[in-house]
Design a protein around this motif. Structure first.
Motif, PDB file in Angstrom:
ATOM      1  N   ASP A   1     -30.307 -13.495  -9.858  1.00 35.44           N
ATOM      2  CA  ASP A   1     -31.453 -12.757  -9.328  1.00 35.44           C
ATOM      3  C   ASP A   1     -32.789 -13.436  -9.593  1.00 35.44           C
ATOM      4  O   ASP A   1     -33.837 -12.942  -9.156  1.00 35.44           O
ATOM      5  CB  ASP A   1     -31.486 -11.347  -9.928  1.00 35.44           C
ATOM      6  N   ASP A   2     -32.791 -14.569 -10.268  1.00 39.14           N
ATOM      7  CA  ASP A   2     -34.047 -15.248 -10.581  1.00 39.14           C
ATOM      8  C   ASP A   2     -34.734 -15.762  -9.319  1.00 39.14           C
ATOM      9  O   ASP A   2     -34.091 -16.419  -8.477  1.00 39.14           O
ATOM     10  CB  ASP A   2     -33.793 -16.454 -11.481  1.00 39.14           C
ATOM     11  N   PRO A   3     -36.041 -15.512  -9.175  1.00 38.61           N
ATOM     12  CA  PRO A   3     -36.794 -16.231  -8.130  1.00 38.61           C
ATOM     13  C   PRO A   3     -36.810 -17.725  -8.463  1.00 38.61           C
ATOM     14  O   PRO A   3     -37.018 -18.108  -9.620  1.00 38.61           O
ATOM     15  CB  PRO A   3     -38.191 -15.620  -8.227  1.00 38.61           C
ATOM     16  N   VAL A   4     -36.591 -18.552  -7.471  1.00 34.15           N
ATOM     17  CA  VAL A   4     -36.462 -19.980  -7.745  1.00 34.15           C
ATOM     18  C   VAL A   4     -37.806 -20.682  -7.873  1.00 34.15           C
ATOM     19  O   VAL A   4     -37.851 -21.844  -8.298  1.00 34.15           O
ATOM     20  CB  VAL A   4     -35.614 -20.674  -6.659  1.00 34.15           C
TER      21      VAL A   4
ATOM     22  N   ARG B   1     -28.858 -17.625   2.488  1.00 34.11           N
ATOM     23  CA  ARG B   1     -29.722 -16.598   3.080  1.00 34.11           C
ATOM     24  C   ARG B   1     -31.154 -16.701   2.563  1.00 34.11           C
ATOM     25  O   ARG B   1     -31.856 -15.702   2.446  1.00 34.11           O
ATOM     26  CB  ARG B   1     -29.137 -15.203   2.818  1.00 34.11           C
ATOM     27  N   SER B   2     -31.593 -17.923   2.282  1.00 36.42           N
ATOM     28  CA  SER B   2     -32.968 -18.118   1.808  1.00 36.42           C
ATOM     29  C   SER B   2     -33.973 -18.126   2.945  1.00 36.42           C
ATOM     30  O   SER B   2     -35.182 -18.021   2.705  1.00 36.42           O
ATOM     31  CB  SER B   2     -33.073 -19.434   1.047  1.00 36.42           C
TER      32      SER B   2
ATOM     33  N   VAL C   1     -31.948 -17.383  -6.536  1.00 38.32           N
ATOM     34  CA  VAL C   1     -30.779 -18.255  -6.657  1.00 38.32           C
ATOM     35  C   VAL C   1     -29.651 -17.739  -5.768  1.00 38.32           C
ATOM     36  O   VAL C   1     -28.968 -18.509  -5.093  1.00 38.32           O
ATOM     37  CB  VAL C   1     -30.330 -18.343  -8.123  1.00 38.32           C
ATOM     38  N   PHE C   2     -29.456 -16.428  -5.769  1.00 38.86           N
ATOM     39  CA  PHE C   2     -28.399 -15.825  -4.950  1.00 38.86           C
ATOM     40  C   PHE C   2     -28.634 -16.101  -3.466  1.00 38.86           C
ATOM     41  O   PHE C   2     -27.687 -16.374  -2.719  1.00 38.86           O
ATOM     42  CB  PHE C   2     -28.348 -14.314  -5.206  1.00 38.86           C
ATOM     43  N   ASP C   3     -29.896 -16.057  -3.032  1.00 33.74           N
ATOM     44  CA  ASP C   3     -30.207 -16.373  -1.634  1.00 33.74           C
ATOM     45  C   ASP C   3     -29.768 -17.787  -1.277  1.00 33.74           C
ATOM     46  O   ASP C   3     -29.203 -18.026  -0.194  1.00 33.74           O
ATOM     47  CB  ASP C   3     -31.713 -16.247  -1.373  1.00 33.74           C
ATOM     48  N   LEU C   4     -30.018 -18.737  -2.166  1.00 27.18           N
ATOM     49  CA  LEU C   4     -29.645 -20.122  -1.892  1.00 27.18           C
ATOM     50  C   LEU C   4     -28.131 -20.287  -1.863  1.00 27.18           C
ATOM     51  O   LEU C   4     -27.586 -20.972  -0.998  1.00 27.18           O
ATOM     52  CB  LEU C   4     -30.258 -21.056  -2.943  1.00 27.18           C
TER      53      LEU C   4
END
Length: 389
Positions: free
Chosen positions: A83-86, A125-126, A118-121
């Motif tokens: 869940d961290d913003p990258v 789905r980023s 991190v999950f988006d990448l």
């Protein structure tokens, strides 16, 4: 033309090599403790050097599951969380802009509604990447600025410069909204390097390749191994072949940008070692009591579909109805003879594929040196999957 009547793996491959223009192929099918391999044809179009089981192939997008596994190691180390913003490590992505509509001009943008995680990448789905429609205006800079497309390792800018270019290209969709192909893995490669303070090649070698004995997997091929590298071709449209890369070419030195999306070379046995680790819930040698590279929970997250039905449907050019885990597709229904529910893995644009099926303990690996003509699997690959099922 199919090889569905073939009684062994060698015959499946030979039927396609004989038809041409494919010079050769190496394949491996493993079911539990039984492994079948076959090598057919040549490393070059002239037929002077036979392919062997230890031939070293440019595996392209089969790199993606390896990089996803490396990210999950950092999660388990407590260095990052899903869940961290990258933007903590990738400040170039701190204030992304998004095209107002996917078909709109690249200068008609709005701010992203939330940070990229991190999950988006991992789930692609980023907001970065390729949609099914390559004609959209925001897609063009991916080719011209980021050098996306068929891998050309020596032509891509170094990570800091590449990220600066990426920051100037608007997202095609809001973070979390849509599945878009490829670029998420390249960004993850940069993320790994910045989180660890080490290069991506160094980290992968220490944490994955050395523990698994993947001695021929890297971003470059040293001089002493280049006699095992096939020439790499694309079809020339007239039934012949065009040389794309020779053994002393693009992969002969470490590239400026080690691509987490498609930069590795490897062999059938090295990829089998990685596959066995996943099938063994992260254990190094696939046996109880062995040191774990990953936890069962991390492997499960990698091999589970994370997409919604609309996201799968929008990505149908690449996914053909499959879902997406971390770094690879997940077959969610056995709708065709070559689709097996729960199968995880991916195919590479250089003519490669590697998959596991956790429910049956099956591994399938196919390696060629002929560039794919598009994202849809070629007849050889479909016949190979049919044979292995």
């Amino acid at each position: 033309m199919t090889a569905t009547g073939a009684t062994n793996l060698h015959d499946v491959l030979k039927a396609h090599v004989n038809e041409g223009p494919l010079p050769g192929v190496v394949a491996l099918v493993a079911r539990g403790d039984r492994t079948e391999t076959a090598e057919v044809g040549s490393a070059d179009a002239a037929g002077t050097t036979p392919l062997t089981r230890d031939s070293i192939f440019r595996i392209a997008s089969v790199t993606k599951p390896v990089v996803a596994a490396a990210v999950m190691m950092l999660v388990e180390d407590g260095r990052i969380s899903l869940d961290d913003p990258v933007d903590r490590w990738l400040p170039e992505l701190a204030s992304p802009m998004v095209v107002r509509t996917p078909a709109g001009p690249v200068d008609d943008v709005v701010p992203a509604v939330r940070a990229i995680t991190v999950f988006d990448l991992l789930t692609f789905r980023s907001g970065h990447g390729f949609p099914s429609d390559f004609s959209l205006p925001a897609v063009a800079p991916l080719f011209s600025e980021l050098k996306q497309g068929p891998p050309r390792p020596q032509h891509v800018a170094a990570p800091d410069e590449w990220m600066a270019k990426l920051s100037r290209i608007p997202l095609l969709h809001q973070p979390g909204e849509a599945w878009l192909y490829n670029i998420g893995s390249d960004i993850l490669g940069v993320l790994i390097a910045r989180v660890t303070g080490r290069s991506l090649p160094e980290f992968l070698a220490e944490r994955i390749f050395e523990p698994l004995g993947m001695t021929d997997t890297a971003f470059e091929v040293p001089a002493g191994k280049r006699d095992r590298v096939p020439h790499y071709y694309r079809a020339d449209g007239t039934g012949g072949l065009e040389l794309v890369d020779a053994p002393d070419g693009q992969w002969s030195t470490v590239p400026p940008f080690p691509s987490g999306a498609g930069g590795l070379v490897s062999t059938a046995d090295d990829l089998h070692a990685f596959a066995k680790m996943l099938l063994a819930d992260g254990r190094a040698d696939g046996k109880a009591g062995d040191k774990a590279l990953l936890s069962p929970e991390s492997v499960a997250r990698m091999t589970t579909d994370h997409l919604t039905r609309p996201q799968r449907d929008a990505g149908t050019l690449f996914l053909e109805g499959q879902g997406w885990g971390f770094g690879g597709s997940v077959d969610i229904a056995a709708v065709d003879p070559w689709n097996v529910a729960g199968r995880y893995g991916w195919i590479g644009g250089t003519g490669t594929a590697a998959h596991i099926t956790p429910s049956t303990g099956t591994v399938t690996i196919l390696l060629t040196q002929l560039e794919a003509t598009g994202p849809v699997p070629a007849p050889l690959l479909r016949d190979f999957w049919r044979y292995a099922s």
